[in-house]
Design a protein around this motif. Structure first.
Motif, short mmCIF file in Angstrom:
data_model
loop_
_atom_site.label_atom_id
_atom_site.label_comp_id
_atom_site.label_asym_id
_atom_site.label_seq_id
_atom_site.Cartn_x
_atom_site.Cartn_y
_atom_site.Cartn_z
N ASP A 7 0.82 -1.21 0.00
CA ASP A 7 0.00 0.00 0.00
C ASP A 7 0.85 1.27 0.00
O ASP A 7 0.34 2.37 0.17
CB ASP A 7 -0.95 0.01 1.20
CG ASP A 7 -0.20 0.09 2.54
OD1 ASP A 7 1.05 -0.02 2.54
OD2 ASP A 7 -0.87 0.27 3.57
N CYS A 24 -2.83 -10.02 0.92
CA CYS A 24 -3.21 -9.03 -0.08
C CYS A 24 -3.41 -9.65 -1.46
O CYS A 24 -3.99 -9.02 -2.35
CB CYS A 24 -2.17 -7.90 -0.16
SG CYS A 24 -0.52 -8.44 -0.62
N PRO A 82 -7.61 -6.84 -1.29
CA PRO A 82 -6.85 -5.59 -1.41
C PRO A 82 -6.86 -4.72 -0.16
O PRO A 82 -6.10 -3.75 -0.07
CB PRO A 82 -7.55 -4.87 -2.57
CG PRO A 82 -8.93 -5.42 -2.59
CD PRO A 82 -8.79 -6.85 -2.18
#
Length: 213
Positions: A106, A182, A186
């Motif tokens: 991220d 992930c 997401p």
């Protein structure tokens, strides 16, 4: 009569040792006290059992990253292969305070402790991987030539069993290589493997990758 009994006893002992070596001999070799070889059939069953347990967890547990649990039929795996279970020589860092800043999926960062480099041979190729430590967990974050094809493009992880870890050696079992959360959701942020942990061989072992919703 005594002579016949003697030969009968010798024959029984020989059969015993042959059977013992065939079924248990593979479990006796060790390196620095680590179990270096194991019985392939027994090992394969153990791997399948653990995978079944993980699939059950992902299908039913509230902490599972799988969003559509009702249609989840289990992860995809390479067949268990004991040749992907290797004994690696460890090269610990002299400076125990060295850190590794790991990029997350991220965009954030996470700091790990550099524990050691693991050096080993796999299918005739010399390999070297950085082992990192976070709290009491020893991990390898890696990519290989299957990444983005048969396996998750963001890389896979292996956690080292402390019982299979000494100051000089560690057992690395690629059959336990798994995808980060992930890969399936997401909402999770996952650490990305360092550049140096790209292996020159195809690791056709552990979890494959098929997107699940």
């Amino acid at each position: 009569m005594l002579k016949n009994k003697f030969f009968l006893i010798v024959a029984i002992l020989l059969v015993f040792f042959v059977v013992y070596y065939t079924f248990f001999g593979g479990n006796t070799a060790s390196v620095d006290g680590l179990e270096a070889t194991i019985n392939p059939a027994t090992y394969g069953r153990q791997v399948v059992e653990k995978r079944t347990e993980k699939d059950q967890f992902l299908r039913t547990n509230a902490e599972s990253p799988i969003l559509d649990k009702a249609s989840f039929r289990g992860l995809s795996y390479f067949a268990p292969d004991v040749s992907y279970r290797v004994v690696a020589r460890l090269e610990p860092f002299a400076d125990k305070t060295q850190k590794l800043v790991v990029s997350m999926s991220d965009g954030s960062e996470e700091v790990y402790e550099k524990f050691a480099h693991a050096v080993f041979s796999l299918h005739g190729e010399a390999c070297r991987l950085l082992v990192v430590k976070l709290e009491n967990t020893y991990s390898i974050l890696f990519r290989d030539s299957t990444s983005g094809k048969e396996t998750y493009g963001g890389g896979r992880y292996i956690e080292l069993d402390p019982k299979q870890l000494t100051d000089n050696h560690a057992i690395i079992d690629f059959n336990t290589a798994y995808n980060p959360y992930c890969a399936y959701n997401p909402r999770y942020a996952c650490p990305l493997p360092p550049t140096e942990n790209k292996l020159p061989v195809a690791i056709k072992s552990g979890e494959k990758y098929i997107a699940h919703e």
